[in-house]
Design a protein around this motif. Sequence first.
Motif, PDB file in Angstrom:
ATOM      1  N   PHE A  46      36.733  55.079  43.342  1.00 55.32           N
ATOM      2  CA  PHE A  46      37.323  55.150  44.684  1.00 55.32           C
ATOM      3  C   PHE A  46      37.304  56.570  45.252  1.00 55.32           C
ATOM      4  CE2 PHE A  46      38.947  51.172  43.094  1.00 55.32           C
ATOM      5  CZ  PHE A  46      38.946  50.349  44.202  1.00 55.32           C
ATOM      6  N   ASN A  64      42.163  51.460  48.162  1.00 52.25           N
ATOM      7  CA  ASN A  64      41.195  50.665  48.906  1.00 52.25           C
ATOM      8  C   ASN A  64      41.533  50.612  50.396  1.00 52.25           C
ATOM      9  OD1 ASN A  64      38.976  48.522  49.069  1.00 52.25           O
ATOM     10  ND2 ASN A  64      40.736  47.361  49.795  1.00 52.25           N
ATOM     11  N   TYR A  96      37.080  44.586  45.824  1.00 55.61           N
ATOM     12  CA  TYR A  96      37.203  45.673  46.790  1.00 55.61           C
ATOM     13  C   TYR A  96      35.922  46.474  46.954  1.00 55.61           C
ATOM     14  CZ  TYR A  96      42.286  44.961  46.744  1.00 55.61           C
ATOM     15  OH  TYR A  96      43.550  44.435  46.861  1.00 55.61           O
ATOM     16  N   LYS A  97      35.071  46.525  45.915  1.00 55.25           N
ATOM     17  CA  LYS A  97      33.822  47.282  45.970  1.00 55.25           C
ATOM     18  C   LYS A  97      32.647  46.365  45.613  1.00 55.25           C
ATOM     19  CE  LYS A  97      35.446  51.519  46.702  1.00 55.25           C
ATOM     20  NZ  LYS A  97      35.022  52.373  47.821  1.00 55.25           N
ATOM     21  N   ARG A 145      39.991  44.517  55.089  1.00 54.06           N
ATOM     22  CA  ARG A 145      40.727  45.763  55.267  1.00 54.06           C
ATOM     23  C   ARG A 145      41.216  45.905  56.710  1.00 54.06           C
ATOM     24  NH1 ARG A 145      37.067  47.687  51.293  1.00 54.06           N
ATOM     25  NH2 ARG A 145      35.503  48.341  52.818  1.00 54.06           N
TER      26      ARG A 145
END
Length: 331
Positions: free
Chosen positions: A148, A189, A232-233, A300
């Motif tokens: 991150f 995030n 998240y990624k 997001r």
Amino acid sequence: MMAGMSTDRTSIAVLLPCYNEEMTIGKVVRDFHAALPDADIYVYDNNSTDHTAEIAANAGAIVRPEPRQGKGNVIRALFEDIDADVYVMADGDDTYPADAAPAMVTKVLDGYDMVIGDRLSSTYFTENKRPFHNVGNRVVRSAINGLFHADVTDIMTGYRAFSFTFVKTYPVLARGFEVETEMTIHSLNNNLRLYEMPIQYRDRPEGSVSKLDTVGDGIKVLSTIFRMIREYKPLPFFGGLGMIIGLIGFGLTASVTVDFMRTGMVERFPTLIGAVMLVIAGLLFIVTGIVLDVIAKNNRKTFLLEANRFAIMHRVIRDCSGAEAGSNTSK
């Protein structure tokens, strides 16, 4: 009006999830009462078989039961049930200093979403007597900060302070001790405002037994990291897998092509078929990563809009409560 809201002061809730902490919980409650005299202290008893609940109540805490076993389940209940301007979360094992709480509350009131009680910059590695925990903290910290692009020192601390907006918009999915790792990844995030405050960690007093299973809970923490990176990624996760699989397929295809150019015949049809399938699979992984990355970015955006709505709602309720109190005073 929301329970726990105050018209003449900032309302503070101290949250203490507990399981079999009769040896220390009384002192912890008293310490937080001394550090934050105006705070409401909540002890959620997670099926303790000792006198934790009774001792906490006698010390002045508001005690409630939580039948779903696991720290994550307890925190989910605490966040759902309790409304306050500022939340301070700690453990009931007397390893965190209550006198650091006022400074953490001040930082939340300054505008931070989450304040992290950083053990690792002070006394954790000397006080903690479990070497595998020290190694685990370093591994988790390095992995999350690398993925991150962050610089959080203590990923897994249980001593934190939160804003109202954070508490009401954070989806607690973890069931056990991996919840702190989940909180940190969620915050990074969504680019939330984090502040790390070094605290003086102390090990459990003699006779107090840790509920943390080094191997079992360590595996849960790593699986949580794996799951949240996937969610998240997704582009680095699926794109990286796709690149690896595709390159293997491309290498095998190249070897069959070299043989064909030398002999004029395709002698390894099974290898060629498998190689082409690997290349196709790699491309599919990459495309999947791209699609999921777009979805993650939209999620997001949705989270930020939801957080803004909760922040506005909180301000409106406080303003209305203050106006109502002023009207009653004038009468």
